[in-house]
Write an enzyme that holds these catalytic residues in place. Structure first.
Site, PDB file in Angstrom:
ATOM      1  N   ALA A 259     -17.528  48.481  -0.553  1.00  0.00           N
ATOM      2  CA  ALA A 259     -18.372  48.966  -1.708  1.00  0.00           C
ATOM      3  C   ALA A 259     -18.003  47.600  -2.605  1.00  0.00           C
ATOM      4  O   ALA A 259     -17.414  47.712  -3.540  1.00  0.00           O
ATOM      5  CB  ALA A 259     -17.820  49.990  -2.572  1.00  0.00           C
ATOM      6  N   ALA A 261     -20.216  45.315  -4.572  1.00  0.00           N
ATOM      7  CA  ALA A 261     -20.989  44.714  -5.829  1.00  0.00           C
ATOM      8  C   ALA A 261     -20.358  45.039  -7.088  1.00  0.00           C
ATOM      9  O   ALA A 261     -19.711  46.034  -7.053  1.00  0.00           O
ATOM     10  CB  ALA A 261     -22.553  45.198  -5.799  1.00  0.00           C
ATOM     11  N   GLY A 263     -19.057  41.676  -6.578  1.00  0.00           N
ATOM     12  CA  GLY A 263     -18.145  40.770  -5.776  1.00  0.00           C
ATOM     13  C   GLY A 263     -17.076  40.229  -6.424  1.00  0.00           C
ATOM     14  O   GLY A 263     -16.332  39.257  -5.853  1.00  0.00           O
ATOM     15  N   GLY A 264     -16.455  41.036  -7.326  1.00  0.00           N
ATOM     16  CA  GLY A 264     -15.102  40.547  -8.033  1.00  0.00           C
ATOM     17  C   GLY A 264     -13.980  40.298  -6.975  1.00  0.00           C
ATOM     18  O   GLY A 264     -13.390  39.254  -6.736  1.00  0.00           O
ATOM     19  N   LYS A 265     -13.796  41.454  -6.272  1.00  0.00           N
ATOM     20  CA  LYS A 265     -12.705  41.518  -5.406  1.00  0.00           C
ATOM     21  C   LYS A 265     -13.262  40.551  -4.068  1.00  0.00           C
ATOM     22  O   LYS A 265     -12.209  39.849  -3.458  1.00  0.00           O
ATOM     23  CB  LYS A 265     -12.460  42.893  -4.945  1.00  0.00           C
ATOM     24  CG  LYS A 265     -11.867  43.494  -6.213  1.00  0.00           C
ATOM     25  CD  LYS A 265     -11.533  45.017  -5.856  1.00  0.00           C
ATOM     26  CE  LYS A 265     -11.256  45.643  -7.146  1.00  0.00           C
ATOM     27  NZ  LYS A 265     -12.525  45.709  -7.890  1.00  0.00           N
ATOM     28  N   ASP A 310     -25.013  51.536   3.710  1.00  0.00           N
ATOM     29  CA  ASP A 310     -24.286  52.737   3.184  1.00  0.00           C
ATOM     30  C   ASP A 310     -23.088  53.067   4.094  1.00  0.00           C
ATOM     31  O   ASP A 310     -22.939  53.189   5.044  1.00  0.00           O
ATOM     32  CB  ASP A 310     -25.291  54.096   3.236  1.00  0.00           C
ATOM     33  CG  ASP A 310     -24.531  55.200   2.715  1.00  0.00           C
ATOM     34  OD1 ASP A 310     -23.511  55.429   2.555  1.00  0.00           O
ATOM     35  OD2 ASP A 310     -25.478  56.113   2.273  1.00  0.00           O
ATOM     36  N   ASP A 328     -13.159  50.026  -2.635  1.00  0.00           N
ATOM     37  CA  ASP A 328     -13.155  50.020  -4.089  1.00  0.00           C
ATOM     38  C   ASP A 328     -14.262  50.910  -4.379  1.00  0.00           C
ATOM     39  O   ASP A 328     -15.415  50.587  -4.834  1.00  0.00           O
ATOM     40  CB  ASP A 328     -13.544  48.728  -4.725  1.00  0.00           C
ATOM     41  CG  ASP A 328     -13.245  48.498  -6.085  1.00  0.00           C
ATOM     42  OD1 ASP A 328     -12.452  49.284  -6.411  1.00  0.00           O
ATOM     43  OD2 ASP A 328     -13.829  47.757  -6.755  1.00  0.00           O
ATOM     44  N   CYS A 381     -11.736  52.796 -10.281  1.00  0.00           N
ATOM     45  CA  CYS A 381     -11.421  52.500 -11.673  1.00  0.00           C
ATOM     46  C   CYS A 381     -11.355  53.757 -12.535  1.00  0.00           C
ATOM     47  O   CYS A 381     -12.145  53.993 -13.477  1.00  0.00           O
ATOM     48  CB  CYS A 381     -12.411  51.453 -12.214  1.00  0.00           C
ATOM     49  SG  CYS A 381     -14.093  51.805 -12.236  1.00  0.00           S
TER      50      CYS A 381
HETATM   51  C1  LIG Z   1     -16.655  50.138  -8.255  1.00  0.00           C
HETATM   52  S1  LIG Z   1     -18.134  49.313  -7.644  1.00  0.00           S
HETATM   53  C2  LIG Z   1     -17.429  48.063  -6.643  1.00  0.00           C
HETATM   54  C3  LIG Z   1     -16.866  46.896  -7.396  1.00  0.00           C
HETATM   55  C4  LIG Z   1     -16.551  45.681  -6.645  1.00  0.00           C
HETATM   56  N1  LIG Z   1     -15.679  45.941  -5.457  1.00  0.00           N
HETATM   57  C5  LIG Z   1     -16.104  44.368  -7.410  1.00  0.00           C
HETATM   58  O1  LIG Z   1     -14.839  44.242  -7.335  1.00  0.00           O
HETATM   59  O2  LIG Z   1     -16.959  43.835  -8.105  1.00  0.00           O
HETATM   60  C6  LIG Z   1     -18.521  50.435  -6.476  1.00  0.00           C
HETATM   61  C7  LIG Z   1     -19.856  49.901  -5.748  1.00  0.00           C
HETATM   62  O3  LIG Z   1     -20.137  50.946  -4.774  1.00  0.00           O
HETATM   63  C8  LIG Z   1     -21.366  50.881  -4.533  1.00  0.00           C
HETATM   64  N2  LIG Z   1     -21.684  51.988  -3.792  1.00  0.00           N
HETATM   65  C9  LIG Z   1     -22.045  53.288  -4.043  1.00  0.00           C
HETATM   66  N3  LIG Z   1     -22.006  54.426  -3.095  1.00  0.00           N
HETATM   67  C10 LIG Z   1     -21.876  53.527  -1.949  1.00  0.00           C
HETATM   68  C11 LIG Z   1     -22.261  53.630  -0.625  1.00  0.00           C
HETATM   69  N4  LIG Z   1     -22.184  54.815  -0.044  1.00  0.00           N
HETATM   70  N5  LIG Z   1     -21.723  52.489   0.394  1.00  0.00           N
HETATM   71  C12 LIG Z   1     -21.798  51.317  -0.225  1.00  0.00           C
HETATM   72  N6  LIG Z   1     -21.583  51.042  -1.513  1.00  0.00           N
HETATM   73  C13 LIG Z   1     -21.597  52.083  -2.302  1.00  0.00           C
HETATM   74  C14 LIG Z   1     -22.064  51.017  -6.031  1.00  0.00           C
HETATM   75  O4  LIG Z   1     -23.317  50.323  -5.770  1.00  0.00           O
HETATM   76  C15 LIG Z   1     -21.166  50.094  -6.716  1.00  0.00           C
HETATM   77  O5  LIG Z   1     -21.623  48.579  -6.718  1.00  0.00           O
END
Ligand SMILES: C[S@@+](CC[C@H](N)C(=O)[O-])C[C@H]1O[C@@H](n2cnc3c(N)ncnc32)[C@H](O)[C@@H]1O
Length: 450
Positions: A259, A261, A263-265, A310, A328, A381
């Site tokens: 998960a 976006a 893309g920080g991590k 997904d 994440d 978070c």
């Molecule tokens: C906490 S953010 C991730 C932050 C990211 N890891 C970073 O460090 O920048 C959670 C992300 O999970 C995505 N998300 C939600 N449900 C998801 C799924 N079923 N599969 C993949 N990504 C999902 C959201 O769109 C969101 O961008």
């Protein structure tokens, strides 16, 4: 060009209709608005959202009409005035009143303007005698109104953390967070970036825990900085930096960021891997995958492969293929309320239940993709145990293939005393650690899944 307070009222009215505050601010704060006005608009919008319950409580004591029954322009013009009168020192009271009265006159006519004027004058006359709910008789209601948190959340936290911890949590979640920058070590060092920042008029302070973190204390808008455009840093809280450190990624490994976006991590792990190896970075939303691509391009990261996917949907071909998987997870965001105050009002108790089920599904699916002896890091978070350790405990109870792995080798030593359960997980709290609220667990796959 509308005046700053008028823009703030328009933004607040849109937030009430369900738009996200952060997105509206970046949309409305166009480059032709001066830096001073941008700062005022941001302050007014975030300040009102953050202190909404207390502001409406004050208004309702001096108005025969409850704020919920007023027209949106009147309600939000009153709110920005009350915010300025009670929470800002530098705005003279007459300015806080007159501008709101003029905004109401423009949008809703003279009668509504007279009403606004009368309510605000009445509030100013009585501003030192507001009676809040009784702290001794009804502590939870007092916390909810005084610090402006929904009553269900205050009750939940008092049950989980106790009264005094909850009060200090509410206070710290209402503080203005410092912006944290992660140094892109692929392109520069912390010392070189500090020098660049100095030359660009950016004032910084060192990270609390991590060498790669620099707090930006004052700066021109960061996206206008050449150092930003050159990809020398990315805004990223230390808590999130610590989550990618917890993976212990190494050059040449194959990683899944399930998960990812914006893309920080993923970009941090790429830097830790010296841009060698492969990081598959999924996100379910195409527009958010675009953000991963933009960040990789700006930070000159080559090894991240962003994909729309997904993470709940099982893919047989990926079983036992990754050295490390980081989840994440999407979460309630209760740990980042100081950055996104609208979370206070947008999240409901039932969201914790539905998010927990989403998190469980992602955990169950993506854990299958970890190689034997590989590592799974789960982070959120959120500071809610249901989304955090309760999920991990339930997962471990069903999967004897995984065990906690000691985080002491991966997270800064100042945090070791906060580690729990065989040092396998860590919860960061803004009131204890000064970072965003965050949860990080590290698990090892000790045998193949049955
Ligand atoms: C906490 S953010 C991730 C932050 C990211 N890891 C970073 O460090 O920048 C959670 C992300 O999970 C995505 N998300 C939600 N449900 C998801 C799924 N079923 N599969 C993949 N990504 C999902 C959201 O769109 C969101 O961008």
């Amino acid at each position: 060009m509308p005046k700053p307070r008028e823009l703030a009222v328009s933004i607040l009215t849109k937030i009430e209709k369900g738009s996200y505050g952060n997105l509206l601010l970046s949309q409305y704060l166009t480059p032709d608005i001066t830096q001073k006005d941008r700062a005022l608009i941001t302050e007014l919008v975030n300040g009102v959202v953050q202190n909404l319950l207390r502001i409406d409580y004050i208004i309702s004591q001096f108005s025969k009409i409850h704020p919920s029954k007023m027209s949106p322009n009147v309600r939000n013009a009153l709110r920005i005035s009350v915010y300025q009168i009670f929470f800002l020192d530098r705005v003279p009271e007459f300015a806080a009143v007159n501008e709101s009265v003029n905004i109401v006159k423009k949008f809703s006519g003279a009668k509504a303007a007279n009403f606004t004027n009368a309510v605000l004058r009445n509030i100013i006359r009585n501003k030192d005698n507001i009676s809040y709910p009784d702290r001794d008789k009804n502590f939870e209601e007092y916390l909810s109104v005084y610090y402006s948190f929904p009553s269900w959340l205050v009750k939940r936290w008092v049950d989980l953390f106790g009264k005094s911890f909850t009060e200090s949590l509410c206070i710290s979640l209402n503080e203005r967070p410092k912006l944290c920058a992660r140094v892109n070590t692929l392109l520069t060092t912390r010392e070189r970036l500090e020098n660049r920042f100095r030359a660009e008029g950016v004032l910084t302070a060192p990270g609390l825990f991590c060498d790669e973190a620099l707090y930006i204390l004052s700066s021109p808008p960061i996206t206008t900085l050449e150092s930003f455009k050159e990809g020398l840093f990315i805004p990223q809280d230390e808590s999130s930096i610590i989550a990618s450190l917890a993976t212990g990624v190494k050059s040449g490994e194959k990683i899944l960021d399930a998960a990812a976006a914006p893309g920080g991590k993923a970009t941090h792990m790429a830097a830790l891997m010296q841009n060698k190896g492969e990081i598959i970075a999924w996100d379910v939303h195409p527009h958010r995958v675009q953000l991963i691509k933009e960040n990789c391009r700006r930070l000159k990261v080559d090894i991240v492969k962003p994909e729309v996917k997904d993470a709940k949907v099982f893919d047989e071909n990926l079983v036992d293929t990754f050295d490390k998987v980081i989840i994440d997870a999407p979460c309630s965001g209760t740990g980042v309320i100081r950055r996104k105050p609208d979370i206070k009002w947008s999240k409901k108790p039932e969201d914790i239940i539905s998010l927990k089920s989403e998190q469980e599904k992602i955990l169950n699916t993506c854990s299958c993709y970890v190689k034997p002896n590989g590592i799974l890091v789960y982070s959120t978070c959120s500071i809610d145990p249901e989304e955090n350790e309760k999920n991990i405990e339930a997962f471990l109870a069903k999967n004897d293939s995984f065990v906690y792995d000691d985080l002491r080798n991966y997270v800064p030593k100042e945090l070791h005393e906060s580690l729990e359960n065989h040092c396998g997980y860590l919860t960061l709290y803004p009131n204890l650690h000064g970072t965003d609220g965050f949860f990080i667990a590290r698990l090892k796959k000790v045998k193949p899944l049955r």
